[in-house]
Structures are given as structure tokens and as C-alpha cells.
Write a protein that holds these residues in place. Structure first.
Motif, PDB file in Angstrom:
ATOM      1  N   LEU A  99      -5.950   6.493   1.695  1.00 14.52           N
ATOM      2  CA  LEU A  99      -6.710   5.369   1.037  1.00 14.52           C
ATOM      3  C   LEU A  99      -7.918   4.739   1.901  1.00 14.52           C
ATOM      4  O   LEU A  99      -8.026   4.436   3.005  1.00 14.52           O
TER       5      LEU A  99
ATOM      6  N   TYR B 111      -8.174   1.463  -6.542  1.00 14.71           N
ATOM      7  CA  TYR B 111      -7.927   2.124  -5.401  1.00 14.71           C
ATOM      8  C   TYR B 111      -8.948   3.313  -5.177  1.00 14.71           C
ATOM      9  O   TYR B 111      -9.055   4.201  -6.371  1.00 14.71           O
TER      10      TYR B 111
ATOM     11  N   GLY C   5      -9.117   0.218   3.544  1.00 17.28           N
ATOM     12  CA  GLY C   5      -7.936   1.015   3.639  1.00 17.28           C
ATOM     13  C   GLY C   5      -7.880   1.821   4.820  1.00 17.28           C
ATOM     14  O   GLY C   5      -8.432   1.282   5.966  1.00 17.28           O
TER      15      GLY C   5
ATOM     16  N   TYR D  80      -9.338  -0.594  -1.387  1.00 16.69           N
ATOM     17  CA  TYR D  80      -8.711  -1.094  -2.498  1.00 16.69           C
ATOM     18  C   TYR D  80      -8.984  -2.525  -2.932  1.00 16.69           C
ATOM     19  O   TYR D  80      -9.566  -3.216  -2.137  1.00 16.69           O
TER      20      TYR D  80
ATOM     21  N   GLN E 192       0.902  -1.061  -0.021  1.00 13.34           N
ATOM     22  CA  GLN E 192      -0.189  -0.059  -0.023  1.00 13.34           C
ATOM     23  C   GLN E 192       0.955   1.231   0.035  1.00 13.34           C
ATOM     24  O   GLN E 192       2.012   1.187   0.755  1.00 13.34           O
TER      25      GLN E 192
ATOM     26  N   TYR F 240      -9.054   6.999  -3.086  1.00  9.65           N
ATOM     27  CA  TYR F 240      -8.264   7.633  -1.900  1.00  9.65           C
ATOM     28  C   TYR F 240      -9.118   9.262  -1.832  1.00  9.65           C
ATOM     29  O   TYR F 240      -9.887   9.617  -2.740  1.00  9.65           O
TER      30      TYR F 240
END
Lengths: 109, 114
Positions: B45, B33, B58, B48, A96, B35
Motif C-alpha cells: 500500500l 487506494y 501507507g 489511501y 488496511q 498499491y
């Protein structure tokens, strides 16, 4: 915890050189990225370092020292269009991306 | 044509409303993803997905949910929007086969919750 530190804002002169530093403490390390982001726009990829040393790409270079948890982005021959935020991000052990808050670079004529 | 698209680009809504933000990509990437970006903070985040059947929380998933309808589509929902969800939201993609794990970003959705 995980932490990425970079200066909030820097000012430089057109035609000059500027170095933007980034220090990190993360759970594992699978590479460090630099992205450029103009105000209100999406981040765009600049560089990726996974091994120690300097990577050069035109006017931009990025350096990594894994033992020191440190990277810098070097911008040469600054142009007005380089005014933007520069984001440092580390890919951690879970793959990540952990992001710094970004450094706003102001270029003056 | 843009490789990663987001709709809508801007949205103003009221507290308590359900909102869906959509992301589509033509890059053929398996990983997607979501964000959010707030002034003075780094990208954070939300969720995902590494493939269609894989969804992961996240850092800040509370108050959000996602759906991976197909490899190319990843939607973010706010079930009951609140003002502190006002932010710039980005979708991003990457590919397992890329050596550098570079993420490619959509243009962003600016969401305002009144």
C-alpha cells in the motif's frame, strides 16, 4: 511485524483438488480475503472469512481458524483456467489489507 | 464499462521525470487506494483515502504523493521517478457500507523507469 505466509508455487492436475494454505500474524484481525490474479491482470475477489469455519462457493471453498492464524483455499474440479496466482490478505486493526506474496498455481492436463 | 479505470495502462519514462497515474471509478465508493506490485512480493500500500478530505500514508509512501480531486478520482504522482519505482501499480476502491470490505481493482498501470 505483520506477516502473511503462503507457498510460492503449487502444481496440480486438471480435474483434481488442491488446497492452498495461508498463515498470518497481524496487528488485529477484521477478516481474511482470497483473491485470484491472472498474470498481468488485476486481482479479483474470491472469498471473505471473518468467523471460523468453512465458506463454500461453487468449486471454491475457504476455511478460517482465527486461533491458529490459519486459512486455506480449496479448489475442486480444477480447470485449466484456474492457472493463476492466489493471494491471501488480512484486514488488520486499521482496516488496511496486508497481502501475502501469492501462490502461483500451475494446472497440468 | 469498467468500474475502476486507470490511465495510462503502460508508461516508460526516464529517471528524474515527474509522472502522474490517474484512477477513476464509477462505483460510488468512498475509499480509494494505490498499491504497487513487484515480482515475488505482495501488494504494498502506497497511499489511501477514506473520503475526499482524508489522505493517509501507507507502507511505502516515500517518493510518492497523491491527490483526491473528487470522490471518483485519485491520482498518484512520482515527483522524480527512479528505476526502483519500476512496478505494476494498481488502484482499488471499497465502500464503508460494505459488510466484507471487499476491494475492487483497476486494470493496473505498468510503469518502467529507465
Amino acid at each position: 511485524g505483520q506477516n502473511i505466509d503462503q507457498p510460492t508455487e503449487m502444481t496440480a492436475t486438471e480435474g483434481a483438488i488442491v488446497q492452498i494454505n495461508c498463515t498470518y500474524q497481524t496487528s488485529g484481525f477484521n477478516g481474511l480475503f482470497w483473491y485470484q490474479q491472472h498474470a498481468g491482470e488485476a486481482p479479483t475477489f474470491l472469498s471473505y472469512n471473518v468467523l471460523d469455519g468453512l465458506e463454500e462457493k461453487g468449486r471454491f471453498s475457504s476455511f478460517l481458524s482465527r486461533s491458529k492464524g490459519y486459512s486455506y483455499l480449496l479448489l475442486k474440479e480444477l480447470q485449466m483456467k484456474d492457472s493463476a496466482s492466489y493471494l491471501c490478505a488480512v484486514l488488520d486493526s486499521n482496516y488496511q489489507l496486508i497481502w501475502g506474496a501469492g501462490t502461483k498455481l500451475i494446472i497440468k492436463p | 464499462d469498467a468500474d475502476v479505470t486507470q490511465t495510462p495502462r503502460n508508461r516508460i519514462t526516464k529517471t528524474g521525470k515527474r509522472i502522474m497515474l490517474e484512477c477513476s471509478q464509477t462505483k460510488g465508493h468512498d475509499r480509494m487506494y494505490w498499491y504497487r506490485q513487484d515480482p515475488g512480493l505482495g501488494l504494498r500500500l502506497i497511499y489511501y483515502s477514506f473520503d475526499v478530505k482524508d489522505i493517509n500514508k501507507g507502507e511505502i509512501s516515500d517518493g510518492y504523493s497523491v491527490s483526491r480531486q473528487a470522490q471518483a478520482k485519485f491520482s498518484l504522482s512520482l515527483e522524480s521517478a527512479i528505476p526502483n519505482q519500476t512496478a505494476l501499480y494498481f488502484c482499488a476502491t471499497s465502500a464503508l457500507w460494505q459488510d466484507n470490505n471487499e476491494q475492487f481493482f483497476g486494470p493496473g498501470t505498468r510503469l518502467t523507469v529507465l
